[in-house]
Design a protein around this motif. Structure first.
Motif, mmCIF file in Angstrom:
data_model
loop_
_atom_site.group_PDB
_atom_site.id
_atom_site.type_symbol
_atom_site.label_atom_id
_atom_site.label_comp_id
_atom_site.label_asym_id
_atom_site.label_seq_id
_atom_site.Cartn_x
_atom_site.Cartn_y
_atom_site.Cartn_z
ATOM 1 N N SER A 63 8.080 0.631 -5.549
ATOM 2 C CA SER A 63 7.877 -0.448 -4.579
ATOM 3 C C SER A 63 8.203 -1.767 -5.272
ATOM 4 C CB SER A 63 6.421 -0.484 -4.099
ATOM 5 O OG SER A 63 6.070 0.717 -3.467
ATOM 6 N N VAL A 64 9.093 -2.526 -4.669
ATOM 7 C CA VAL A 64 9.387 -3.878 -5.149
ATOM 8 C C VAL A 64 8.856 -4.815 -4.080
ATOM 9 C CG1 VAL A 64 11.161 -5.520 -5.840
ATOM 10 C CG2 VAL A 64 11.449 -3.091 -6.404
ATOM 11 N N LEU A 65 7.729 -5.448 -4.384
ATOM 12 C CA LEU A 65 7.090 -6.339 -3.425
ATOM 13 C C LEU A 65 7.758 -7.710 -3.468
ATOM 14 C CD1 LEU A 65 3.367 -5.324 -4.060
ATOM 15 C CD2 LEU A 65 5.034 -4.290 -2.504
ATOM 16 N N GLY B 218 4.121 2.844 -4.253
ATOM 17 C CA GLY B 218 5.075 3.677 -4.983
ATOM 18 C C GLY B 218 4.483 4.174 -6.285
ATOM 19 N N ASP B 219 5.168 5.120 -6.927
ATOM 20 C CA ASP B 219 4.751 5.590 -8.247
ATOM 21 C C ASP B 219 4.849 4.448 -9.257
ATOM 22 O OD1 ASP B 219 4.372 8.174 -7.241
ATOM 23 O OD2 ASP B 219 6.441 8.757 -7.688
ATOM 24 N N ALA B 220 5.773 3.527 -9.017
ATOM 25 C CA ALA B 220 5.909 2.314 -9.814
ATOM 26 C C ALA B 220 5.905 1.135 -8.843
ATOM 27 C CB ALA B 220 7.206 2.337 -10.609
ATOM 28 N N ILE B 221 5.249 0.054 -9.230
ATOM 29 C CA ILE B 221 5.158 -1.117 -8.350
ATOM 30 C C ILE B 221 5.507 -2.375 -9.148
ATOM 31 C CG2 ILE B 221 3.668 -2.509 -6.863
ATOM 32 C CD1 ILE B 221 1.911 0.042 -6.541
ATOM 33 N N GLN C 64 13.002 3.870 -2.816
ATOM 34 C CA GLN C 64 12.221 2.658 -2.612
ATOM 35 C C GLN C 64 11.350 2.803 -1.376
ATOM 36 O OE1 GLN C 64 14.157 -1.073 -3.204
ATOM 37 N NE2 GLN C 64 15.477 -0.263 -4.808
ATOM 38 N N VAL C 65 10.073 2.474 -1.564
ATOM 39 C CA VAL C 65 9.105 2.514 -0.471
ATOM 40 C C VAL C 65 8.451 1.141 -0.370
ATOM 41 C CG1 VAL C 65 8.682 5.004 -0.633
ATOM 42 C CG2 VAL C 65 7.283 3.439 -1.982
ATOM 43 N N ASP C 66 7.916 0.812 0.805
ATOM 44 C CA ASP C 66 7.351 -0.515 1.028
ATOM 45 C C ASP C 66 6.104 -0.796 0.195
ATOM 46 O OD1 ASP C 66 9.359 -1.235 2.775
ATOM 47 O OD2 ASP C 66 8.258 -0.537 4.538
ATOM 48 N N SER C 67 5.263 0.223 -0.007
ATOM 49 C CA SER C 67 4.040 0.021 -0.796
ATOM 50 C C SER C 67 3.586 1.347 -1.388
ATOM 51 C CB SER C 67 2.931 -0.584 0.063
ATOM 52 O OG SER C 67 2.600 0.314 1.100
#
Length: 175
Positions: free
Chosen positions: A43-45, A83-86, A78-81
């Protein structure tokens, strides 16, 4: 003109070498670490702009540049929120300062555009690899031939490229 005995030996040796390499296979990875096994999503916020000087599209362009870096250099979805990594954070610095002064005058011969990003990286697969760190990159430019407004967008693009490389390497290459 045919093969000489020496050429035949070389050719035969080369074939044996290639056959040996093909049967062994080649494995590669980052030295010192890589994307953890089991990590599937990231997730890339959105990176808010909290800098004293605000360039209107910097938040959007940096966030998209980081998403593109992760997309192009990994197989993570990529997921919105959650994720395994944020990746999350904010832009804390955006400044234009003189880098060199023209001799005998008070005019800047060279200017510097600097951007600082404060990043919090959460690794939910390998929590010991999580970090909070600030990254700063800059680009020097001359305003003698073109105003900052004429160069700002391309300078930001170049700085974003350097920053996203630094952040990606810190998160996944473990350097």
């Amino acid at each position: 003109m045919g093969f000489t005995t020496r050429n035949k030996r070389f050719f035969f040796s080369l074939l044996l070498l290639l056959a040996g390499i093909q049967s062994c296979g080649v494995k590669y990875g980052f030295t010192g670490g890589s994307i953890p096994e089991g990590m599937k999503t990231v997730s890339v916020l959105f990176f808010e702009n909290a800098a004293p000087i605000v360039y209107p599209t910097l938040s959007q362009s940096f966030t998209e540049a980081l998403k593109e870096r992760v997309r192009s250099q990994s197989s993570l979805s990529q997921v919105d929120s959650e994720g395994d990594a944020i990746f999350e954070g904010r832009i804390t610095g955006y400044s234009i300062t003189p880098a060199a002064v023209e001799a005998g005058t008070d005019r800047a011969a060279l200017n510097r555009l600097s951007i600082t990003i404060s990043v919090k990286y959460t690794n939910n697969i390998k929590p010991e690899d999580s970090f909070e760190q600030s990254f700063t990159r800059f680009k020097d430019f001359s305003s003698a031939t073109n105003t900052i407004q004429g160069q700002e967008e391309s300078l930001i693009r170049e700085i974003n490229e350097m920053l996203t490389e630094d952040i990606f390497n810190r998160a996944f290459a473990n350097w």
